[in-house]
Write an enzyme that holds these catalytic residues in place. Structure first.
Site, PDB file in Angstrom:
ATOM      1  N   ASP A  13      35.375  43.897  75.424  1.00  0.00           N
ATOM      2  CA  ASP A  13      35.493  44.515  74.102  1.00  0.00           C
ATOM      3  C   ASP A  13      34.184  45.105  73.587  1.00  0.00           C
ATOM      4  OD1 ASP A  13      38.147  43.711  74.093  1.00  0.00           O
ATOM      5  OD2 ASP A  13      37.683  41.794  73.131  1.00  0.00           O
ATOM      6  N   LYS A  16      34.019  49.929  75.568  1.00  0.00           N
ATOM      7  CA  LYS A  16      34.078  50.736  76.801  1.00  0.00           C
ATOM      8  C   LYS A  16      34.991  51.944  76.610  1.00  0.00           C
ATOM      9  CE  LYS A  16      35.559  47.078  78.950  1.00  0.00           C
ATOM     10  NZ  LYS A  16      35.379  46.079  77.888  1.00  0.00           N
ATOM     11  N   GLY A  40      42.292  45.996  76.363  1.00  0.00           N
ATOM     12  CA  GLY A  40      42.687  46.822  75.225  1.00  0.00           C
ATOM     13  C   GLY A  40      41.500  47.716  74.920  1.00  0.00           C
ATOM     14  N   HIS A  41      41.626  49.000  75.229  1.00  0.00           N
ATOM     15  CA  HIS A  41      40.506  49.926  75.053  1.00  0.00           C
ATOM     16  C   HIS A  41      40.839  50.905  73.929  1.00  0.00           C
ATOM     17  CE1 HIS A  41      39.059  49.184  79.480  1.00  0.00           C
ATOM     18  NE2 HIS A  41      39.106  48.090  78.751  1.00  0.00           N
ATOM     19  N   GLN A 224      37.410  44.397  80.876  1.00  0.00           N
ATOM     20  CA  GLN A 224      36.753  43.103  80.642  1.00  0.00           C
ATOM     21  C   GLN A 224      35.232  43.293  80.640  1.00  0.00           C
ATOM     22  OE1 GLN A 224      39.620  42.915  83.199  1.00  0.00           O
ATOM     23  NE2 GLN A 224      40.638  42.917  81.240  1.00  0.00           N
TER      24      GLN A 224
END
Ligand code: GDP
Ligand code: IMO
Ligand code: MG
Length: 424
Positions: A13, A16, A40-41, A224
């Site tokens: 988080d 990225k 989750g990006h 990650q």
């Protein structure tokens, strides 16, 4: 643009998605190389927030080819939902998405096993996202996994699914006292998925290596972060894939000689979701303050993220592990209201002073971080668009990070929107 790997250098988080979105403009192909929909990006463009779980964060740039590599574990249900949701919001997905034929598939029994295992271990749990990631990678390593190419061949798929269910149902019934899974309904569900995903399936190593030979540039999107890497992270409080830069080769079929640089993404502080050690974690009042200012709630599960000071010991080691050549610092604006900011420069473990984190997880809880303290800038940085316009104390903070990390900071982000970031 040189072929570039983007990795998280903390516990995920780091921002990225935002950095990938920024760099995508200058890349031809963006490829995810590991993880699954535990990721989750987030990308914020034109007042709209997009959270990508499987599709590379370059998808919002028309004309870029986005690829899901063999190192990714794919839940086809989630992939199709993501495609539908992006299309509904006006994002074109037609000929610009590729899915590796060698990526492993997540099945309902993986999700169930993930949750059951977490429940059974009680206090020793990892705090997974519950998406079936660990069990799917377990099957991959055990050589019983089902890959995208298997799904495309009906006979192969039937046989492998049957074999898997025979074994897994024993576990569900006998060990977990849970209901077994029925072959027919999973089979039918996945045959429907096959109809819809077949058109995206490609041989990723061929597509990527040919593109590189033609002089095109590839952006490798990590999920990650380094400290969640299966080998190098805070094991066992990690995910099940190689989140470090080496994973980019394994997870796409591009050799290391064809990759030119590695950008490590860090927050100006640190966060972590789930269980596991976190030496610089904030005490409660500060925790709430930064969590609320930084909106630190998981993009995948909505869980509150644990927050703490920037840990230069961790990030220095990430630089070594990934061969990081440049750093992107995000969320500098979140520290705008802090009268003082701290950086952890070393760990004390009893009488010893550590410059590198310990390998044995039990030692982590005994670590005492050594801090240096800096005056905060107490000014709004969210509208700043170049390094020189940052308040002097913010510039000094970033310069000090560069000194401690011995790597250049090349990108600074001061807000979630696409335009709230600049190259240095
Ligand atoms: P990722 O998993 O590394 O892509 O990061 P996430 O998207 O899970 O979490 C980063 C969060 O911070 C998202 O909500 C972003 O919109 C947000 N974000 C990214 N950069 C900045 C920044 O510079 N400032 C602020 N305030 N938010 C940011
Ligand atoms: P992005 O790509 C932050 C964490 C989980 C848990 C551990 C194992 O958005 O940075 P898993 O479901 O992978 O078996 O869970 O890893 N985790 C993440 N934390 N960001 C992520 O992804 C994460 N993906 C997994 O919270 O502690
Ligand atoms: Mg995330």
């Amino acid at each position: 643009m040189p072929n570039t790997v983007v990795v998280g250098a903390q516990w995920g988080d780091e921002g990225k998605g935002k950095v990938i979105d920024m760099l995508s403009e200058r890349a031809d192909i963006i490829v995810r190389f590991q993880g699954g929909n535990n990721a989750g990006h987030t990308v914020v463009v034109g007042g709209q927030e997009f959270v990508m779980h499987l599709i590379p964060s370059g998808i919002l740039h028309p004309g870029k080819l986005c690829i899901i590599g063999n190192g990714v574990v794919v839940d086809p249900k989630v992939l199709l939902e993501e495609i539908d949701s992006l299309k509904k919001r006006g994002v074109e997905i037609d000929g610009n998405l590729g899915l590796s034929d060698s990526a492993h598939l997540i099945f309902p029994y993986h999700r169930a096993l993930d949750k059951l295992r977490e429940a059974i271990v009680g206090p020793g749990k990892i705090g997974t996202t519950g998406r079936g990631i660990g069990p799917c990678y377990t099957d991959k390593a055990a050589r019983v996994g089902i890959r995208v190419a298997d799904l495309l061949e009906d006979e192969v798929f039937r046989r492998k699914l049957q074999m898997n269910l025979e074994e897994k149902n024993e576990l569900f019934v006998k060990l977990y006292q849970a209901p077994p899974f029925e072959f027919e309904s999973i089979y039918r569900e996945y045959c429907d998925y096959r109809e819809r995903i077949a058109k995206y399936v490609i041989q990723v190593p061929i597509v990527l290596n040919r593109a590189i030979t033609q002089g095109k540039s590839i952006l490798f999107e990590g999920a990650q972060g380094t400290w969640l890497d299966i080998d190098h992270g805070t094991y066992p409080y990690v995910t099940s894939s190689s989140a470090t830069a080496g994973g980019a080769c394994v997870g796409t079929g591009v050799g290391p000689t064809r990759i030119d640089q590695v950008i490590g993404v860090v927050k100006a502080y640190t966060t972590r979701v789930g269980e596991g050690p976190f030496p610089t974690e904030f005490p409660p009042p500060l925790m709430e303050q930064i969590r609320s200012k930084g909106k630190e709630f998981g993009a995948t599960t909505g869980r509150p993220r644990r927050c703490g000071w920037f840990d230069a010991v961790l990030v220095r080691h990430s630089i070594l592990l990934n061969g990081i050549t440049e750093i992107a610092v995000t969320k500098l604006d979140v520290l705008d209201d802090s009268p003082r900011v701290k950086i952890c420069t070393g760990y004390r473990l009893g009488e010893k002073f550590l410059e590198v984190p310990p390998a044995v997880i039990d030692r982590w809880s005994q670590i005492e971080p050594v801090y240096e303290e800096h005056p905060g800038w107490l000014m709004d940085t969210s509208q700043v668009s170049c390094f020189e316009d940052l308040p002097p104390a913010a510039r000094r903070y970033l310069k000090r990070l560069e000194e401690l990390l011995r790597v250049k900071i090349s990108i600074v982000s001061v807000g979630s929107k696409r335009e709230q970031a600049f190259h240095v």
